[in-house]
Structure formats: C-alpha cells, structure tokens
Design a protein around this motif. Structure first.
Motif, PDB file in Angstrom:
ATOM      1  N   VAL A  38       0.883  -1.153   0.092  1.00  0.00           N
ATOM      2  CA  VAL A  38      -0.071   0.180  -0.115  1.00  0.00           C
ATOM      3  C   VAL A  38       0.915   1.102   0.072  1.00  0.00           C
ATOM      4  CG1 VAL A  38      -1.858   1.266   1.333  1.00  0.00           C
ATOM      5  CG2 VAL A  38      -1.720  -1.316   1.238  1.00  0.00           C
ATOM      6  N   THR A  39       0.530   2.208  -0.772  1.00  0.00           N
ATOM      7  CA  THR A  39       1.105   3.744  -0.777  1.00  0.00           C
ATOM      8  C   THR A  39       0.116   4.586  -0.495  1.00  0.00           C
ATOM      9  OG1 THR A  39       2.885   3.015  -2.466  1.00  0.00           O
ATOM     10  CG2 THR A  39       2.201   5.307  -2.137  1.00  0.00           C
ATOM     11  N   MET A  40       0.279   5.262   0.781  1.00  0.00           N
ATOM     12  CA  MET A  40      -0.690   6.256   1.112  1.00  0.00           C
ATOM     13  C   MET A  40      -0.254   7.621   0.624  1.00  0.00           C
ATOM     14  SD  MET A  40      -1.216   7.455   4.915  1.00  0.00           S
ATOM     15  CE  MET A  40      -2.195   5.910   5.549  1.00  0.00           C
ATOM     16  N   VAL A  41      -1.132   8.430   0.066  1.00  0.00           N
ATOM     17  CA  VAL A  41      -0.699   9.885  -0.339  1.00  0.00           C
ATOM     18  C   VAL A  41      -0.960  10.697   0.713  1.00  0.00           C
ATOM     19  CG1 VAL A  41      -1.217  11.705  -1.720  1.00  0.00           C
ATOM     20  CG2 VAL A  41      -1.129   9.423  -2.943  1.00  0.00           C
ATOM     21  N   CYS A  42       0.181  11.310   1.255  1.00  0.00           N
ATOM     22  CA  CYS A  42       0.132  12.171   2.418  1.00  0.00           C
ATOM     23  C   CYS A  42       0.507  13.548   1.902  1.00  0.00           C
ATOM     24  CB  CYS A  42       1.115  11.631   3.360  1.00  0.00           C
ATOM     25  SG  CYS A  42       0.870   9.839   4.004  1.00  0.00           S
ATOM     26  N   ALA A  43      -0.282  14.531   2.889  1.00  0.00           N
ATOM     27  CA  ALA A  43      -0.020  16.037   2.327  1.00  0.00           C
ATOM     28  C   ALA A  43       0.718  16.584   3.428  1.00  0.00           C
ATOM     29  CB  ALA A  43      -1.437  16.576   2.009  1.00  0.00           C
ATOM     30  N   GLU A  44       1.585  17.459   3.334  1.00  0.00           N
ATOM     31  CA  GLU A  44       2.258  18.202   4.290  1.00  0.00           C
ATOM     32  C   GLU A  44       1.022  19.101   4.759  1.00  0.00           C
ATOM     33  OE1 GLU A  44       5.362  19.991   2.309  1.00  0.00           O
ATOM     34  OE2 GLU A  44       6.506  18.370   2.495  1.00  0.00           O
ATOM     35  N   LYS A  45       0.966  19.252   6.207  1.00  0.00           N
ATOM     36  CA  LYS A  45       0.061  20.093   6.904  1.00  0.00           C
ATOM     37  C   LYS A  45       0.707  20.959   7.854  1.00  0.00           C
ATOM     38  CE  LYS A  45      -4.374  21.255   7.408  1.00  0.00           C
ATOM     39  NZ  LYS A  45      -5.108  21.914   6.259  1.00  0.00           N
ATOM     40  N   ARG A  46       0.642  22.276   8.102  1.00  0.00           N
ATOM     41  CA  ARG A  46       1.155  23.232   9.013  1.00  0.00           C
ATOM     42  C   ARG A  46       0.064  23.493   9.867  1.00  0.00           C
ATOM     43  NH1 ARG A  46       5.864  25.798   9.702  1.00  0.00           N
ATOM     44  NH2 ARG A  46       5.799  27.828  10.786  1.00  0.00           N
ATOM     45  N   VAL A  47      -0.045  23.455  11.065  1.00  0.00           N
ATOM     46  CA  VAL A  47      -0.973  24.055  12.191  1.00  0.00           C
ATOM     47  C   VAL A  47      -0.256  24.926  13.123  1.00  0.00           C
ATOM     48  CG1 VAL A  47      -2.546  23.139  13.678  1.00  0.00           C
ATOM     49  CG2 VAL A  47      -2.139  21.912  11.768  1.00  0.00           C
ATOM     50  N   PRO A 103       3.022  28.576  18.627  1.00  0.00           N
ATOM     51  CA  PRO A 103       3.710  27.644  18.074  1.00  0.00           C
ATOM     52  C   PRO A 103       3.255  27.072  16.589  1.00  0.00           C
ATOM     53  CG  PRO A 103       2.933  26.673  20.174  1.00  0.00           C
ATOM     54  CD  PRO A 103       2.388  28.163  19.762  1.00  0.00           C
ATOM     55  N   ALA A 104       4.239  26.573  15.815  1.00  0.00           N
ATOM     56  CA  ALA A 104       3.723  26.073  14.533  1.00  0.00           C
ATOM     57  C   ALA A 104       4.051  24.634  14.555  1.00  0.00           C
ATOM     58  CB  ALA A 104       4.033  26.919  13.286  1.00  0.00           C
ATOM     59  N   PHE A 105       3.232  23.608  14.141  1.00  0.00           N
ATOM     60  CA  PHE A 105       3.636  22.412  13.988  1.00  0.00           C
ATOM     61  C   PHE A 105       3.356  21.923  12.470  1.00  0.00           C
ATOM     62  CE2 PHE A 105       2.328  23.130  18.342  1.00  0.00           C
ATOM     63  CZ  PHE A 105       3.299  22.723  19.104  1.00  0.00           C
ATOM     64  N   GLN A 106       4.355  20.972  12.170  1.00  0.00           N
ATOM     65  CA  GLN A 106       4.055  20.522  10.479  1.00  0.00           C
ATOM     66  C   GLN A 106       3.866  18.752  10.826  1.00  0.00           C
ATOM     67  OE1 GLN A 106       6.267  22.502   7.839  1.00  0.00           O
ATOM     68  NE2 GLN A 106       6.417  20.972   6.288  1.00  0.00           N
ATOM     69  N   PHE A 107       2.955  18.383   9.985  1.00  0.00           N
ATOM     70  CA  PHE A 107       2.509  16.939  10.086  1.00  0.00           C
ATOM     71  C   PHE A 107       2.476  16.253   8.746  1.00  0.00           C
ATOM     72  CE2 PHE A 107       0.679  19.142  13.601  1.00  0.00           C
ATOM     73  CZ  PHE A 107       0.888  18.373  14.591  1.00  0.00           C
ATOM     74  N   LEU A 108       2.370  15.017   8.452  1.00  0.00           N
ATOM     75  CA  LEU A 108       1.992  14.524   7.226  1.00  0.00           C
ATOM     76  C   LEU A 108       0.581  13.910   7.553  1.00  0.00           C
ATOM     77  CD1 LEU A 108       4.936  12.361   5.720  1.00  0.00           C
ATOM     78  CD2 LEU A 108       3.832  14.504   4.911  1.00  0.00           C
ATOM     79  N   THR A 109      -0.311  14.005   6.964  1.00  0.00           N
ATOM     80  CA  THR A 109      -1.649  13.844   6.972  1.00  0.00           C
ATOM     81  C   THR A 109      -2.167  12.802   5.938  1.00  0.00           C
ATOM     82  OG1 THR A 109      -2.567  15.792   5.687  1.00  0.00           O
ATOM     83  CG2 THR A 109      -2.238  15.849   8.302  1.00  0.00           C
ATOM     84  N   ASN A 110      -2.965  11.883   6.147  1.00  0.00           N
ATOM     85  CA  ASN A 110      -3.622  10.988   5.200  1.00  0.00           C
ATOM     86  C   ASN A 110      -4.585  11.779   4.394  1.00  0.00           C
ATOM     87  OD1 ASN A 110      -4.571   8.953   3.817  1.00  0.00           O
ATOM     88  ND2 ASN A 110      -5.476   7.746   5.746  1.00  0.00           N
ATOM     89  N   VAL A 112       4.625  -0.756   3.573  1.00  0.00           N
ATOM     90  CA  VAL A 112       3.501   0.278   3.191  1.00  0.00           C
ATOM     91  C   VAL A 112       4.451   1.505   3.303  1.00  0.00           C
ATOM     92  CG1 VAL A 112       1.805  -0.955   4.278  1.00  0.00           C
ATOM     93  CG2 VAL A 112       2.944   0.592   5.781  1.00  0.00           C
ATOM     94  N   SER A 113       4.175   2.492   2.325  1.00  0.00           N
ATOM     95  CA  SER A 113       4.946   3.667   2.043  1.00  0.00           C
ATOM     96  C   SER A 113       4.126   4.926   2.262  1.00  0.00           C
ATOM     97  CB  SER A 113       5.744   3.524   0.792  1.00  0.00           C
ATOM     98  OG  SER A 113       6.530   2.584   0.708  1.00  0.00           O
ATOM     99  N   ALA A 114       4.654   6.202   2.213  1.00  0.00           N
ATOM    100  CA  ALA A 114       3.992   7.446   2.249  1.00  0.00           C
ATOM    101  C   ALA A 114       4.635   8.203   0.999  1.00  0.00           C
ATOM    102  CB  ALA A 114       4.083   8.174   3.525  1.00  0.00           C
ATOM    103  N   TYR A 115       3.669   8.640   0.046  1.00  0.00           N
ATOM    104  CA  TYR A 115       4.156   9.662  -1.137  1.00  0.00           C
ATOM    105  C   TYR A 115       3.541  11.209  -0.657  1.00  0.00           C
ATOM    106  CZ  TYR A 115       4.588  11.275  -5.825  1.00  0.00           C
ATOM    107  OH  TYR A 115       5.120  11.958  -6.956  1.00  0.00           O
ATOM    108  N   THR A 116       4.526  11.746  -0.650  1.00  0.00           N
ATOM    109  CA  THR A 116       4.181  13.308   0.025  1.00  0.00           C
ATOM    110  C   THR A 116       3.898  14.056  -1.102  1.00  0.00           C
ATOM    111  OG1 THR A 116       5.582  12.900   1.753  1.00  0.00           O
ATOM    112  CG2 THR A 116       4.868  14.969   1.578  1.00  0.00           C
ATOM    113  N   VAL A 117       2.796  15.085  -0.917  1.00  0.00           N
ATOM    114  CA  VAL A 117       2.393  16.011  -1.835  1.00  0.00           C
ATOM    115  C   VAL A 117       2.426  17.303  -1.048  1.00  0.00           C
ATOM    116  CG1 VAL A 117       1.068  14.581  -3.580  1.00  0.00           C
ATOM    117  CG2 VAL A 117      -0.191  15.741  -1.800  1.00  0.00           C
ATOM    118  N   GLY A 118       2.186  18.542  -1.541  1.00  0.00           N
ATOM    119  CA  GLY A 118       2.088  19.804  -0.980  1.00  0.00           C
ATOM    120  C   GLY A 118       0.834  20.030  -0.498  1.00  0.00           C
TER     121      GLY A 118
END
Length: 347
Positions: free
Chosen positions: A243-252, A274-281, A317-323
C-alpha cells in the motif's frame, strides 16, 4: 517571464485599470499586492458591474476585482484550465502565491498525459454527516462542486491519465448515485458494489475479491489530488509496497501562547503561537490486490486499520508526499468553498 501588461497594483484606481484594460489584448488584468501576490482578477465586465452598483472610477481597482480568480501551479495545469473553463488567461503561481507566468488562450496545448490504465476504486458509501444538511438530500458523491458532482471531478481527473475502469462501493442513497452515472453523457465505465450494511472506509473492499488482478487506485469520494500520477505509480511499484498512502504536508499554528509546566505548577517553557508540521492522510492510495485477501466478508474496518494489518504482516507500506496546496478535501463545509474556488475561480 511575466507579461507586465497583464499585472497592475491593487491600489491603482479603476480609471487607471480601465485604461490598461483598453490597451490589453485579452481584456483582463491581474491585481497584485506590494509583494507580488495575486489578489484578484479584473475584466471590463467586473468594472461595469461595479460602476452600476454605485462605485466610481476613483475607487481602488481591488474593490471591483474577482477575489477568487482561476490560477495554476504549473504551465501544464494552466493549459488544462484554459481548455476546461474557456478562460482567456491563467496566471501561474509559486508556493507563495506570486505570479511567475501568465498562460494565454491559444498557446500550445500540453502534451497528453501518460496512459496508466490502472483501475480506480471509489469508496462512495458513507453518509457524509460532516456535510449535513446537504447530505440529507444528496449523497456525498453527488454534492456539486461548481458545475459537477465531486465524484465526477474525481473520475475526470483519473481519466486524464487513461484510467477508465471504475469500481464504486456504495450504500447510502446508492440508487441516486447509480442513476446519475447511468444517465451521464460522459459514459463512465463503472461497476457498482452494494454494501449490505456500512462496513467502514475499508470493509467494502471485500466485495472486490477476485475482481482485480493488479495494482489499483483507491480513493475516498470527497477529495482531489493535483500531482503527477505517473510518478506516484512508479514510486509505488519501485518501492515494492503493498500500500502507498498519499500524504499531504500540513502546517498547523496554535493561535495562543502555549505554556508548559512542571511540578507544583512551575512554568518551565513558553512559546507564542507555535507552529507544527505533520504528514496527513489524504484518502488516496495505491493498493496491491493481495491486500483484499486479508479483509473478512462483512468485516467492519477502516482502511487505516487494513494498512496496519499489512504492516504487522511484514509487508511494506509507504507514504508519498504532496504539498498542502495540492490536496483539496470537501469533507467539511468550509473546505467545500475552497475546492470550488480552486477549480473554478469564481466569486
């Protein structure tokens, strides 16, 4: 290179903007702020409507402009938007929303996208409670985003890459979904699978056992991802992932000062907003068919739990990152308008 004849500071008067429009071959201007960020588009029609509503030529051009113009992140996307919406000009923006190029009507059409020929499974059975009251009337896949239902936007996106085999897993108001696509002039090639009961975001996949012989896309019915699907597929295959999950960078950003305390209530640290950065599904995946074998008949399970099951079995299982800007999600009402603005650019 940006054609300066199409850009004007948003602080200029309508009188100045109208003079520029009369000199402009496409009769459109893009308004920018001091840093060069796109803030609006302006046509002579916008000017006429503003003046008829009581405005004057001495007012700022920003008052009359369309604050949700169609814009692209690449020349290729701009060319597709020109063809899709009949625009005369589409600005290309960088990550800071500054104009880097303007693509005009009549310019060279983009090279055709590679034909991937990968089946697409769409999870379209949920009730869409976050979109109530709309989903009290229509199922979520048929909620319109501009001129088309979200599910049709998704199918058109995949069809650009030669993905013409669709599998829809349905439950809530399923007859409305089937009826819409059976009468759709686009004639999407879709096989429908009825859940007897709600099976979660993954359980319905058990209905597809033996139906798919190779890699397939799996997507929720409320999102669009703007990325190179050929690169995504190549990444999945080269990584050998189940499985490859497409993940988006998310800044909160937390809109408050955050305080950390120790024993006795002693303040040990303070951080302002403070700001935090995550990878989201995002809800888009590439999946190998053997994953389906591990789902029980009528098992109620979410797809993230299916992924965890694969990990425990030792499968990759892998993550593929998009903006973050490449992920449009209409799962909530406030996001629905953002998606419409990105696709259509209308006020």
């Amino acid at each position: 290179m940006v054609n300066a004849s199409f850009c004007i500071p948003k602080t200029e008067s309508l009188r100045t903007a109208l003079a520029r429009l009369n000199q402009n071959e496409k009769k459109i201007l893009f308004l920018t702020d001091e840093a060069g960020h796109l803030t609006a588009a302006l046509t002579d029609g916008d000017v006429r409507r503003y003046l008829l509503s009581g405005g004057t030529l001495e007012d700022s051009a920003a008052n009359a402009g369309n604050r949700h113009p169609i814009a692209a992140r690449s020349r290729e996307e701009a060319l597709r938007l020109l063809a899709r919406h009949g625009c005369v000009a589409v600005p290309v923006l960088d990550g800071d929303a500054c104009i880097t190029d303007i693509v005009l009507e009549g310019e060279r059409q983009p090279e055709p996208l590679p034909a991937l020929g990968v089946p697409v499974v769409i999870m379209a059975g949920g009730k869409g409670t976050r979109l109530e009251p709309y989903t009290k009337i229509l199922p979520k896949p048929l909620i319109p985003v501009g001129d088309l239902p979200i599910m049709e936007h998704i199918m058109r996106q995949f069809r650009q890459y030669g993905c013409t085999e669709f599998h829809g897993i349905v439950n809530y108001k399923k007859q409305l979904i089937k009826a819409y696509f059976s009468e759709n002039e686009e004639h999407f090639n879709t096989v429908w699978y009825d859940e007897g009961k709600p099976l979660g975001t993954g359980g319905g996949l058990s209905l597809l056992k033996g139906k798919l012989s190779g890699t397939f896309f799996l997507t929720n019915c409320d999102l669009l991802i703007f990325t190179d699907y050929e690169k995504l597929l190549r990444f999945h295959r080269e990584s050998g992932s189940a499985v490859t999950m497409v993940c988006a960078e998310k800044r909160v950003t937390i809109p408050y000062g955050v305080v950390e305390t120790g024993e006795g209530g002693v303040i040990t640290a303070m951080r302002e907003k403070p700001a935090f950065q995550f990878l989201t599904n995002t809800g888009l995946y590439l999946v190998e068919p053997e994953v389906l074998d591990d789902i029980g008949e009528d098992e109620v399970i979410g797809f993230p739990d299916i992924i965890e099951r694969q990990r425990r079995k030792g499968r990759r299982v892998s993550a593929y990152t998009v903006g973050e800007e490449d992920w449009l999600d209409m799962g909530q009402l406030d996001e629905l308008e953002k998606m419409r603005s990105r696709l259509y650019g209308k006020a």
